[in-house]
Every structure is written in structure tokens, then in C-alpha cells.
Scaffold this active site. Structure first.
Site, PDB file in Angstrom:
ATOM      1  N   TRP A   1       0.815  -1.218   0.000  1.00 56.02           N
ATOM      2  CA  TRP A   1       0.000   0.000   0.000  1.00 56.02           C
ATOM      3  C   TRP A   1       0.845   1.262   0.000  1.00 56.02           C
ATOM      4  O   TRP A   1       0.370   2.330  -0.362  1.00 56.02           O
ATOM      5  CB  TRP A   1      -0.931   0.004   1.211  1.00 56.02           C
ATOM      6  CG  TRP A   1      -0.237   0.273   2.529  1.00 56.02           C
ATOM      7  CD1 TRP A   1       0.703  -0.493   3.124  1.00 56.02           C
ATOM      8  CD2 TRP A   1      -0.444   1.400   3.395  1.00 56.02           C
ATOM      9  NE1 TRP A   1       1.095   0.054   4.314  1.00 56.02           N
ATOM     10  CE2 TRP A   1       0.409   1.216   4.513  1.00 56.02           C
ATOM     11  CE3 TRP A   1      -1.256   2.525   3.346  1.00 56.02           C
ATOM     12  CZ2 TRP A   1       0.466   2.124   5.571  1.00 56.02           C
ATOM     13  CZ3 TRP A   1      -1.199   3.432   4.409  1.00 56.02           C
ATOM     14  CH2 TRP A   1      -0.345   3.222   5.495  1.00 56.02           C
ATOM     15  N   ASP A   2       2.103   1.153   0.430  1.00 61.45           N
ATOM     16  CA  ASP A   2       2.906   2.366   0.538  1.00 61.45           C
ATOM     17  C   ASP A   2       3.176   2.988  -0.826  1.00 61.45           C
ATOM     18  O   ASP A   2       3.473   4.176  -0.908  1.00 61.45           O
ATOM     19  CB  ASP A   2       4.210   2.151   1.306  1.00 61.45           C
ATOM     20  CG  ASP A   2       4.741   0.749   1.278  1.00 61.45           C
ATOM     21  OD1 ASP A   2       3.938  -0.196   1.240  1.00 61.45           O
ATOM     22  OD2 ASP A   2       5.954   0.592   1.295  1.00 61.45           O
TER      23      ASP A   2
ATOM     24  N   LYS B   1       2.499   0.851  15.935  1.00 60.82           N
ATOM     25  CA  LYS B   1       3.728   0.611  15.174  1.00 60.82           C
ATOM     26  C   LYS B   1       4.052   1.806  14.299  1.00 60.82           C
ATOM     27  O   LYS B   1       5.202   2.199  14.162  1.00 60.82           O
ATOM     28  CB  LYS B   1       3.561  -0.638  14.313  1.00 60.82           C
ATOM     29  CG  LYS B   1       4.807  -1.050  13.541  1.00 60.82           C
ATOM     30  CD  LYS B   1       4.543  -2.290  12.691  1.00 60.82           C
ATOM     31  CE  LYS B   1       5.790  -2.720  11.941  1.00 60.82           C
ATOM     32  NZ  LYS B   1       5.482  -3.742  10.915  1.00 60.82           N
ATOM     33  N   GLN B   2       3.008   2.365  13.695  1.00 62.14           N
ATOM     34  CA  GLN B   2       3.219   3.418  12.705  1.00 62.14           C
ATOM     35  C   GLN B   2       1.975   4.289  12.647  1.00 62.14           C
ATOM     36  O   GLN B   2       0.892   3.831  12.989  1.00 62.14           O
ATOM     37  CB  GLN B   2       3.473   2.795  11.345  1.00 62.14           C
ATOM     38  CG  GLN B   2       2.273   2.015  10.804  1.00 62.14           C
ATOM     39  CD  GLN B   2       2.697   0.843   9.956  1.00 62.14           C
ATOM     40  OE1 GLN B   2       2.728  -0.279  10.429  1.00 62.14           O
ATOM     41  NE2 GLN B   2       3.038   1.106   8.718  1.00 62.14           N
TER      42      GLN B   2
ATOM     43  N   GLU C   1       0.193  -1.783  12.221  1.00 65.37           N
ATOM     44  CA  GLU C   1       0.252  -3.247  12.207  1.00 65.37           C
ATOM     45  C   GLU C   1       0.417  -3.846  13.597  1.00 65.37           C
ATOM     46  O   GLU C   1       0.545  -5.057  13.727  1.00 65.37           O
ATOM     47  CB  GLU C   1       1.374  -3.712  11.277  1.00 65.37           C
ATOM     48  CG  GLU C   1       1.075  -3.349   9.840  1.00 65.37           C
ATOM     49  CD  GLU C   1       2.152  -3.801   8.864  1.00 65.37           C
ATOM     50  OE1 GLU C   1       3.270  -4.110   9.320  1.00 65.37           O
ATOM     51  OE2 GLU C   1       1.866  -3.847   7.664  1.00 65.37           O
TER      52      GLU C   1
END
Lengths: 802, 802
Positions: free
Chosen positions: B377-378, B608-609, B504
């Protein structure tokens, strides 16, 4: 029965009057013999044809790597798998050079009988060889409940229509070739040739084979010894065992090879003459002891069995079972099929647990390789509740096994960052073997299930010695886990987030009601146990502050409730989810897990098996009657029963909430799970938990038995089809017989000190020999709840499906 | 740089002045050359020593089975893995029989320079052989941005201290031996010998090797051709290419084998004399075309390159890059390291996407085998937002690739029981390759990310032709998926349950704010697109009712908010969870996923992000300023940045909420992810998304760029350390230069029609050649938010870490 007209409904046995090879594998499971230590599937004596050959020793397993395409921290790297040990059942027959094989020649008659009182599997076959010679074969097989290392077979062959040269080969075979595993992941992985030969000896009629497993390094010794009976005259029963010499016309020979032991008998039978062979088979295994030590143990067992003799083994078996049935029988009047099924169930539960000393009680017992031979939470939550009342020693043994694996569970907890112990979701040897954590590690409830089993065993049996020893160790270790797994929220409530409850179609949810109630009970039980047994508690490092902390967490446990719907959500947020579109699914697409991805099951309201409903059975006082009725109706329409662990629980709550006919339907499903192969995997072994469920549906359902302390409580009520239900439960030394008829129930304390029971909530004191008859109070009728489209249970009438 | 003092900070190149074999693999990634179609890692010309050899062709992959210990419905059975194709970089040198190997003899000097304007990797080495002969080697390597099938190397060797017999072997090598894969699952699986030889030919100075992959059946042809330059006199530059015959003292030879092509040149060099070799390498591959066809294509490319000549290729490369930098340069004053890093980033983003016609833009570009060469997806959410403004053609190509894989995504949706399309979490060829569904299939947000990329590409470039064609196909297919994935609840709100957002360390949660906002945007975009392009919409079967249904779902989207805390929970219930005990973890135990089981991460508040924070960047109008401040502070203390996809987003929101120095710290982390190997996996390839993040942190962070329609909005503001930030963005034909100084920003429309921008929310019209200078308004100072213990970003001062 198993979709086969050859099976007969009889109260004390399972009789098959013909042989249908299409259901051979299933029949091997239902005809399995075991004693909790050793299990033989009901394979034909001659080995072929077979569905799935199987001989198992409880605890003997191999290890295999668990593969992951994407690995994660804490994933188990290897799993345990039960292995098929040396086959001692084999008795191959040649008739005039033609092997006796039911697929060739003409099978004129074939009957097998599993006798629940004799504890034997008997077989009679009449067969004409392709060359035209007819013989009758009779075999009787037992796995001894009194001599745990021993199985035995009595094999007779009789010439019927002319002289026949017969050769009988009695074998031990290691590393049998097994059929390839099915794609269904629930079937066991087949391990090819798991046994490495270490020694083989043949001496007279005795042969020993010693092997070792490759990865687990377990030594397995199988031995056999034989007695050749006389050439019995026509129409006379076979006489007492005594060996014959060659001069009597019988020649024998013995041989051994790494994977084969063989004792051969040959003779010429005149018409009407019989050759009789008695075969004793002994097994031993060890992870620690030497080959000479284990071999000697097996030979000693063979000597003891030979000394007892065939008739003696039969007599011991019968006496053992007479005592069992006296303690645990359930009589069902008005439905012969259920009557047979519940005795079949109790017989197999006994076989699974009787002599499991120090080993797990697996989900399939010792009847097949299903689920890799693993034990799950259903042992403590479905099987032990029956054994507590029927075979309490087996229940204690199963819990002792948990205690014996505590160190492994403590290591697992440490790896997961938790205190105390985390027991494995599935295992043989004690380590976690589940490779799918959302339905494995996350199902922490199993730890509370172990604690609940300790508590229940104590309440039912009064065995304080266990409860204050190994039992307390288990209670403390699991309570510590719960305390570290949960947390207090800002409002002071105790939460347990991200866990999976019994329903495997939901996962990783917050505040699962079942889990939280079980955890609360676990914490309280540990606090009570530590208070009651301060010395042991001190050894475990439990102090007053920890006890108080456990009580505080238990007292503040979060139990979500959906005020708008007036029901308990199974877990927080569950009732807000979309309801699964059952109408879009045909019944052919069940179980859903084979047709729908997990992600879709998890995010919708669809229940694989009783979860909140099981909580209502186990915690009757935590729900009002109105809540029970509303919850039962709500979950009934969502529950697809894609697990064998559901129908019995639904039967119990259906009975409690007044749906007696529905309860009866569910009883049928639970009781016939294996006999009718309802989940199409009986071939891999019997479902011990569902077998137990047939007892539970009857005794907890229609008997209304609940017990959360020392007092058993009953609320008996029968469905229209049943005219009477009578059962005996053991409460330690006490024997309580409950005899339920449509209008009244009679309680008789047959042995033991006086006892208080509750009947419909009211206490009554019972004294031995003074029966009390009390009126049955039927619950108010309630509107019938719905089930998912196509998943209503089969409507049952007495003795069958409507 | 890469922990090595040999790296220099320079504005337009990456220069390494010494060779440290400990960081060789990392240097191979940062020195990689690529054009989006073909990628060569920066391996040494002579092949050894190497960290990880690598030549990649975008789309060339092998398939491997994905193993599961417990399989589930819908799990992908096989995964794609990028393979190392035929290595055309190799130029082996022998000096008087001693192979030039930096590990032996004495390396007197070694310099490598990646030139961002020339588009070349040059290398100079001075080496004394073990036998004492000293040579100077100069090589220049390029992967052509103008001739996509072509790479080329100019190799010179000069004798320095005496006559030297030199042998130069220029090779093509297939099935190179690769180092064993690391245990880290993020590293690619190594496939041994993935190429099966089909043909090899040698003709003059030209060699072709043709291979086919075993499972995917892809034909790969690599060819090389050579020009031997003159024995240049001392201190004279090498002259124009022309072949020499043997009489000039240079002998050549050619050979080919199934896995090897070789062109050998040998000569005796007097001191000061140089041997110059130019090597042209061409690649072609196809799943469908014939070997003769693909071989002819490669030979044609070689002929074209040879005709262009070395000087011509250099000139084309320079011109291509001049145009790029004119369109996309970012100037940073006050921090030379960031200046270098952002140009390094832009250069590598160009290399990843420039010529990717019809293929994916992978997470590591073509710089290494990390993440198996998969695209995630990035690409759409981190890389394309940069390419939209810098290389819009590449952005369109990447989206066209998604459109080309739509049929596969529709099949996947059908398998999952959904309508429309479900694009893969990770893939090369288009099928789902994720073996862990909670962080794969459940991360549905990626589908909305594709839709968002379509929308953004249209808004930035004005390319309505794409938006109304392939773009609309993507919008409609993803909108249909969302509509079938979500449901209306009893209160009429639209819910999306059981999905995984960007973070995640949470999974399978209800109503993830990011996901729901993205899904709502997706549904609206499809409705708008179908309304704007009715003919195409009709072809897709979209009618007015469906459009209305999409709008209704988008309008009723559930966005949870925690009133008690005054923040948005990332997903429903998130803020009720226990906060992860960061204090118990040392920084050595990050990333957490290598030390904590998923179950524990998922059930606690640990991020996580950026997830909710990313939502605030993408949907600036869906959050009030106060909510942004509160949310940012709340999530800041929970976010551990165990992903490279976080620091840039945190930089943007830190800048927006007034934490300019913190934003500067995060800029440093994003910009130096690979140059400083912050996640210790740069060896496997560069993080394209984090490279893009350095641009994002500068342009969206300190430039304040947001664009949700045709109007770019800026809120420029600089941290104390930066004195000036100037960048150019392309908006279709327009070039807008923004020059930010501490007190004022100047907007200059350098080309294209007049444009409306917003500055601090106010609209301003710009005309070409009429710069507008507007005041910078600094946000009010806010108290510094905290980070998890040990996870605060490194404090940055101008040019380095404090």
C-alpha cells in the site's frame, strides 16, 4: 447408525450385522478398544482391508516442524503428532493358500459386537474362499482395564464344508503403511515410518520388537505371546488354554525381523474342527528407561496376563465394568437409540480415561489420529465433568497430567510476557502445538477451564488432598496469568482484552463474557485455595496482598451487557456486528470454515459453538432467568454448530429455558455425533467431548444437574418423548440415583453419608436407603427460538429423526 | 552516513571515499542504479566481495508455495518472489595473473560517487596486487533512463608503476550463488538457480543468454556488446569509441555457456597506458512472446545503444535528469545532510518509477530483494504523492498497473465473498501473496489507498482522461468492495468491522478511523466519477441507485470519538485498552514484533506506525485544530515507529500542531532511514516510502502542502535550524516554485496557466512570472508531547544529531 442398516439398536452393545467397506474407517473408530494407556482401533483381525490402521500408546508421539510462510514471535516451532505404534492386533489367516480377505471370495455372514458390559469386541465371519472352501472365524478382542499394558485376542477358525489346511499368522508389525492424510487440516498428519528398529527377539511363542522414535527419542517395546488351543470337536466350546505339541497335528513357528514379529500356526482341520489361538500382547514405552528395562516390563506383563489366562482376563474385565455401570449408568426410557448412545458414550469415556495415569486425555481418546492426537480444552470442560461423577480417579489423573506439565506452561507464559502459566491450546507432551494463534494462544480461557476442573473435581469428590496440593498449584499459576493478562481500566473495572472465547468464529475480542466469568472464578478459587491451604500457598510465594489483588480483580470483572437488545454480547461489541447472511449459504457449505475466510467469520455475528450459552450453563447464578431466555434465543439464531462442542450445551440451556423438545433434538445430535458420523470425521477417531455431551444433555439438561459447590442441584424435566430417565452419579463415596419420570423425580442415596441436594432450588436432605420423591415442575412454555437457515437440528422423535 | 566516515555530505551526489566491507551490502543498495524497468545493485564491478548481488527486471519473479501448519479458507497457496536475473555488471580484471580483489593486495584508494545529475555511479580504485603491481581502475556505470532496456559500463584500467599484463573478462552470469537468506522474515526468500537455460549465443563481441523461470515460465534474455577503446596515452582522456584489431596489441575472445557469457580482452599496458572497455547490456523478458522475438528485441536495443554510443548515453541521461530536477528539486538551507538526503531520495524515487511501464512500483524499488520484491500500500500512499508532483507519468503507470491487475483482484473479492475488487496486500504479479491475513487480507484500507491515489493523481495533474477511464474502473471496483464489506447498523450508521488499519500492531478491529475515512472518500469518489463519466459508468453497470447507495454509506460513515479522553480512538475500543508497558522494554528490544507476540501487541495501546495521525494528514478538514493537537499528543506517546512508514507522517502532523523542532527530528529520521540504515535492513534494498517521506516531511511538513482538490494549500513554517526551504512542484503543465524563509514564503508560477493556491487557508491567484510573497504565520507554541520510553526520535541539529 453410520448410515448403515446393519447396525442394531440394543441397550448394552453396538452390533453390526454386516460389513460395509464404505464405512469401514468409521466402524474402526466406534469399535475401538482402549484403557486410557493403550488403544486399538477396531481394524479387522487380518489387517486388510482397512480404513485407517491404528494402535496408540498414550503419550507416544513424534515431533514435526510447524511451517510458517510468515513467522511471528512466540510461534511454536514444532508440534507433537500421535503415531501409530507397533500393531499387535494382526492375525492373518490362510485357507488352503487363499488369504482370508473379505474383499475376495464370498462373505456369507459378518457380525461384530462391542459389548459395553463385557468390554470386548467380538467378531463372527463365515467365508467361502475363492476356491470354494468355507470357514467360520470367531475372534474376541479386549484391551484390559485391569492390566493396563495388555491387550489380548482369542481367535478361532472352524472348517465348515470340508477339510481345510489353515495357516494362522499372528503378527507384530511396526511402521505400517498408512493411507495418505486427507486435505482436511483436522485430520492428523501422517508420519511415515516413525519407529526406528532397536531390537527384535523371538523365543518360543513369544516375540518382542523394540523401536525408538526419531525426534522425541521414545523407546517403544511391543511383545506378544501365544497359547494354541486344542482342535476342538464340532459343537463343543473351546476348552481351557493349553499348548499342543506338533504331534497333535499343529505345527508352529516363530520369527522376528526389525519391523515384523510373527508366530505361525498351521494345521489341517476336518469339517467341524476348530483351531483356537489366544494371543497376549503387551506394550511398554519410556522416554528415560533402558531397552532391557522396558523389555523386561513387557515380558513381565505378558507373563502376568498368561497367568491370568484368557478366561481370567474376561472375568476381570467384566467385574471392572460391572462396578463402573453400577456407579455411572444412565437409563433412558422411550428412546432406545439414545439409551444405546449414552452407554456407548460412557463406555468410550471410560476407555479413554480409565488408565491414563500421568498422560493427557486426548480429544479423540485413543480411537484415532484425529487432531494429531492432541488434548484440548474440551477435556477439562466437557469430558471431566462426566468423569468427576463416573470415574473420578480418571479425572484426577487428567488433572495431575496438567500439573506435571506446569513447568512447560510457566515457560510459555514467560515467553509471552505473562506471569504464572499458559497451558497449550493443543498438545500431547505439554508444549504449545497450535500454529494459529488467534484460535490458539489467544484462547486463554482454557487456563480457567483447568482451574474450573480442579474446583469441580474437589466439589464433586471432596478430594481435598488433591485440591490443596497439585490442584492449588494449578489454581495459583492460572490466577497469576489472569492477573497479568487483564488490567484495571480508568473506572476501576477489570478488563481482559484481545482474547478468543470458545466460539472459534470470533477471535481476539475484548471482554468475552465466558472468559471473564471463568477468569473471575479462577481468581477467586486461587484466593480461596490459598487461604484454605496456607502452607502450600506460602511455598508458592502467595501472600495476603496477592490474594487480595486476585479478589479485587475478580470482584471488578467486566461483564458487558447490551441494554438496547437486552442481551449479553458474547464479547464487547459483538452485537453491533453485521449478522452473517445465513440465507445465502446452502447446508452443503457447512462447516463454514471450509467455505468462508476467517476474517469474514470473525467480523460478523455467527457463532460456531456455544460460548455465551456455555457461560450460562456454568454460571447459572450470574444470569437472571429472563436474561437466560433472551440470551438463549438471541444466540440460537446465530449458532451454526460447526463444532461437536455445541449441541450438548444448547440442549442444556434449551431444557433450562423451557424448550424441552428442542433440547431433545440437540440431545440426539450430541449423542449420535459419532454413531451417525454427523461431522464426517469419525474415521479419524471418536469425539470424546461430544460423547460426554450426550451424558451432559441428559443429566444436566433433563436432570437439570448443576453443581458449583458441594451441593448438587437438580431441576428435572423430561421432553414428551421420554418416559423416564434414571442415572447414578458418584459424589466421592456416595452413590446418588436420580430417577426422573414425567411428573416426579425420586432421589435415592445408595451409599455414603447423608447428603443435601437441591431440587428446583429447594434444599433436601437425603439419607442412604431413604428415597425422596419430589414433583417435577415444568418451566413455562416459551416461543420456539429460530436457528440459522438450514441449521436447525434434526427434529427427533423417540428412537429416530422425524 | 551508514555509520561510515568515508561518506561525504555533498549536495548533488553520494560520495564514498573508502571501502568498508562491513557496510558493503548497504552500500550496494544506496549505490543501486535503476530506471523502473531494470535495476542493478551497486555491486563492485568484479563481483566479489559482495554483500548481495542483484540485477532485477521489474515483473520478473518466481512463484513459491506458501506453507501453513494450519490452513484456512482463502489463504493464498503460492507467493511471488523477485529473482536475481542474469548479472550483466561483471567486469573481472586480472593483473599479471592476480585477480583484482579488494580483499587481497593493497587498496591504495577507493572512491564511489552516485551522481544525482549525471545519473551515473563512478568508481576509482588504486590497487597494488599481492605481487606488487599497481593499477588504477575507473568505471562508470549507468542504467539508462532514456533507453529502458539498456545499462552500460565504461571500464578503464591503467598501469601505474610498471608494465602490466591485464586480462579483462566482461561477463553475463545467470543463477549466481546468493548468500543464504537471513532469519528475518522481512528479507526475501532466496531462490536457488531460478533460471533454466534456453539458449546461449556468442558472436563477435556480442553474447546473448536466454533463460526461463521454472514455475512462472517467464522468458528472460540478457545480451551484451562491447567496444574496446584505444590504449590511451598517459594523461590523455580516452578517445571516441572504435574497435581495435589484434594488431594493436589487444586480443579479444568471446564464449558462451548455458549460464555464462564472456568477452575477454587482454593486453600488455606500459606504465601510464590505459585499456578502455565499453560494455552495453540489454535485457528483455516476456511471459508471452517467443525466444526469437525477445532475443531480437534485446539485440535491437544493443544496436540502438551502440549507435547512441557511450557519450550519447551520458548526454541523454544528463538531459533527462536536468529536466527532472528542474521540475522537482527541493533546496534545503541550513542542513546539508538533509539537502543531500532529499535529493538522494528524489533520485531513487525517479529510478524506481521512471520507466516502470505496466509494472508495479515495489517497496524496495529495484534496489534489492527485500519484502520478496513485493509492492504494498505504501506505493499509493507514500510514493505516488511525491511522483504526482515530480514524475506524474510514473504515477500514472503505477496506477495503470493496478488497473491491469483488476481482474485478479475481482477474483479475489469473489473468493472472499465480496463484491468489486480486493487488491493484494503484497504482490508482484497481482495475486495476493500475504500468508498472514490479520495483517494482509484484513488490511482492506489499501483498496481505498488505490482509489485515493487515482483521485490525487487527477487533482494534481488534471489528467481527466485517466480519471474517467482506468481510474474510474478502479474507483468503482473498490467502492463496490467497501459497500459489501460494511453494513448499516440499527441506528443507520455505516460500519466497517474487523479490519486492520495502517498500524500493524493492532489488527482486526472495528471502525478504524483511517479506514473509514478512506472508504468514505472512495465511495464518494466513485459516485462523483460515475456521475462525471456516465458512459463509462454505464459500461461498468453503475446506475443511479448504486451511486446513491455509495453516497448514503459515505455520508453515514462511523467515526468513533472518545468523549472522555477527547481524542479519536484509532479503532473502536482502542483507547480502553491497556497501554503497553514501554518502560519494561529496553531500546534493544525494538522492533517489538521480534520480541513480543502479536496477540499482546494487538490487545494493548501501542502503535507501530502512524494510523490515526496519517488520517489527520490526509483528511485535514475532518478534524478540528484542537482535535489534531489532542490526537497527535495522545498517539505520539504510543507510537514506537517500528515501521519506516511513520516518521514522515509524524513530521507532518508535528509541524501542523506547532512542534516544529520535533517535526525536524522526524524529518531527520525519515530522510536518513536508508543513508544511516536506521532499521538495519538497508542491505535488502532501499525503503521507497521512507525516501518519499523525506520529501513529504519537508514539503507537506514545513511547506504545509495539502491538496484534496485542484487547489494546493500551503501553510509554510520552518524549524529554527532551517534558514530556507525551496521546492518546485509540477501541477500538470504548471511549475510552481515555493520558496520559504523564516518570515515569508514566495510563490512563483514558473510555467502554465494561472493558478489559485491557498496560503494559510486564504486563496491567492498566481500568474506565471509574477511571484507572490506572503508572510509565514507560526503556529502557537504547544507543550512538547512525549514518546514511548526510549523511542523519542534522535534530537537533530542542523546537519546532524545533537
Amino acid at each position: 447408525m453410520i448410515g448403515h442398516p446393519g447396525f442394531r439398536v440394543e441397550p448394552w452393545c453396538l452390533r453390526e450385522t454386516g460389513l460395509d467397506l464404505d464405512v469401514l474407517a468409521q466402524s474402526e473408530s466406534v469399535f475401538a478398544l482402549a484403557n486410557g494407556h493403550l488403544g486399538w482401533r477396531g481394524n479387522l483381525d487380518e489387517g486388510e482391508p482397512h480404513g485407517l490402521p491404528g494402535c496408540y500408546l498414550n503419550g507416544v508421539h513424534e515431533s514435526r516442524p510447524l511451517p510458517y510462510a510468515e513467522v511471528g514471535y512466540g510461534y511454536p516451532e514444532a508440534g507433537d503428532t500421535v503415531i501409530n505404534v507397533t500393531n499387535g492386533k494382526l492375525l492373518r489367516l490362510l485357507v488352503d493358500d487363499e488369504p482370508f480377505d473379505v474383499r475376495y471370495g464370498t462373505l456369507r455372514g459378518h457380525e461384530r459386537v462391542l459389548d459395553f458390559r463385557a468390554g470386548t469386541l467380538t467378531r463372527t465371519a463365515e467365508w467361502t474362499s475363492p476356491a470354494g472352501r468355507t470357514v467360520r472365524v470367531r475372534s474376541t478382542r479386549l484391551v484390559s482395564l485391569t492390566q493396563r499394558a495388555i491387550a489380548a485376542v482369542r481367535y478361532e477358525v472352524e472348517a465348515l464344508d470340508g477339510p481345510a489346511r489353515v495357516v494362522l499368522q499372528s503378527e507384530l508389525v511396526a511402521n505400517e503403511e498408512l493411507p495418505a492424510a486427507e486435505a482436511d487440516p483436522r485430520a492428523a498428519a501422517v508420519l511415515k515410518a516413525p519407529l526406528r528398529p532397536e531390537r527384535h527377539t523371538a523365543d518360543g511363542a513369544r516375540v518382542l520388537l523394540a523401536h525408538r522414535t526419531a525426534n522425541t527419542g521414545l523407546l517403544v517395546v511391543a511383545g506378544m505371546d501365544h497359547v494354541v488351543g486344542e482342535r476342538a470337536a464340532p459343537d463343543q466350546p473351546a476348552g481351557p488354554d493349553h499348548p499342543l505339541d506338533a504331534s497333535s497335528g499343529v505345527a508352529t513357528g516363530t520369527e522376528s525381523r526389525p519391523d515384523l514379529g510373527r508366530f505361525t500356526v498351521t494345521t489341517l482341520l476336518a469339517p467341524g474342527e476348530r483351531l483356537v489361538l489366544t494371543k497376549y500382547v503387551g506394550y511398554g514405552w519410556s522416554a528415560a528407561r533402558s531397552l532391557p528395562g522396558v523389555a523386561a516390563q513387557v515380558e513381565a506383563a505378558l507373563v502376568a496376563a498368561g497367568s491370568t489366562g484368557w478366561a481370567g482376563l474376561l472375568a476381570e474385565q467384566r467385574a471392572y465394568l460391572d462396578a463402573f455401570w453400577d456407579r455411572a449408568d444412565v437409563e433412558v426410557h422411550g428412546d432406545d437409540e439414545i439409551q444405546q448412545a449414552v452407554r456407548f458414550a460412557l463406555f468410550h469415556l471410560l476407555q479413554a480415561g480409565a488408565r491414563g495415569e500421568g498422560r493427557a486425555l486426548a480429544a479423540k481418546g485413543l480411537t484415532g489420529p484425529g487432531y494429531d492426537g492432541h488434548a484440548f480444552w474440551d477435556t477439562e470442560m466437557f469430558v471431566l465433568p462426566v468423569l468427576d461423577y463416573a470415574v473420578p480417579r480418571a479425572a484426577r489423573q487428567a488433572l495431575q497430567w496438567r500439573r506435571d506439565t506446569l513447568a512447560v506452561a510457566e515457560e510459555r507464559a514467560a515467553l509471552l510476557g505473562l506471569r504464572g502459566a499458559v497451558f497449550p491450546w493443543r498438545t500431547i507432551g505439554g508444549r504449545e502445538c497450535s500454529a494459529y494463534w488467534p484460535a490458539g494462544t489467544a484462547a486463554f480461557h482454557l487456563n480457567a477451564g483447568i482451574a474450573a476442573a480442579v474446583l469441580r473435581y474437589r466439589d464433586v469428590t471432596g478430594d481435598d488432598e488433591f485440591a490443596g496440593g497439585a490442584g492449588l498449584d494449578l489454581l495459583v499459576a492460572t490466577a497469576r496469568m489472569w492477573r497479568s493478562l487483564g488490567c484495571f481500566d480508568a473506572g476501576g473495572r477489570f478488563r481482559i482484552d484481545g482474547v478468543t472465547g470458545p466460539d472459534e468464529y470470533s477471535a481476539v475480542a475484548d471482554n468475552n463474557v465466558y472468559t471473564n466469568l471463568m477468569a473471575g472464578q479462577n481468581l477467586r478459587a486461587a484466593a480461596d485455595g490459598a487461604t484454605d491451604h496456607p502452607a502450600r500457598a506460602a511455598e508458592l510465594g502467595v501472600d495476603a496482598a496477592e490474594i487480595e489483588d486476585w479478589r479485587r480483580a475478580a470482584g471488578a470483572m467486566t461483564i458487558p451487557f447490551d441494554e438496547a437488545l437486552g442481551v449479553h454480547p458474547q464479547s464487547e461489541g459483538f452485537t453491533a456486528h453485521e449478522v452473517f447472511d445465513f440465507a445465502a449459504f446452502s447446508t452443503r457449505r457447512y462447516p463454514l470454515l471450509l467455505h468462508v475466510p476467517y476474517f469474514d467469520l470473525y467480523r460478523k455475528q455467527v457463532v460456531k459453538q456455544a460460548d455465551l450459552v456455555l457461560a450460562m450453563q456454568l454460571f447459572p447464578d450470574e444470569f437472571t432467568a429472563a436474561q437466560k431466555a433472551a440470551n438463549f434465543a438471541y444466540y440460537e439464531r446465530l449458532t451454526v454448530r460447526d463444532s461437536s462442542l455445541s449441541a450438548c450445551t444448547q440442549a442444556v440451556l434449551a431444557a433450562e429455558t423451557g424448550h424441552l423438545d428442542l433440547a431433545y433434538d440437540y440431545l440426539g445430535e450430541a449423542a449420535l455425533m459419532d454413531l451417525d458420523d454427523l461431522e464426517h470425521n469419525t474415521r479419524d477417531g471418536l469425539h470424546m467431548a461430544s460423547l460426554a455431551g450426550s451424558w451432559t444433555a441428559l443429566v444436566a439438561g433433563f436432570g437439570g444437574l448443576r453443581q458449583t459447590g458441594a451441593t448438587p442441584c437438580f431441576s428435572p424435566r423430561l421432553p414428551a418423548a421420554l418416559t423416564r430417565l434414571a442415572f447414578t452419579v458418584s459424589l466421592g463415596e456416595r452413590r446418588l440415583r436420580v430417577d426422573v419420570r414425567p411428573d416426579a423425580a425420586t432421589y435415592t442415596l445408595r451409599a455414603g453419608e447423608s447428603l443435601t441436594i437441591r431440587h428446583n432450588g429447594e434444599p433436601h436432605d437425603l439419607r442412604a436407603g431413604e428415597p425422596r420423591t419430589l414433583p417435577v415442575v415444568l418451566p413455562p412454555a416459551a416461543p420456539a427460538p429460530g436457528q440459522p437457515a438450514g441449521r436447525a437440528p434434526a427434529r427427533r422423535t423417540a428412537g429416530g429423526v422425524r
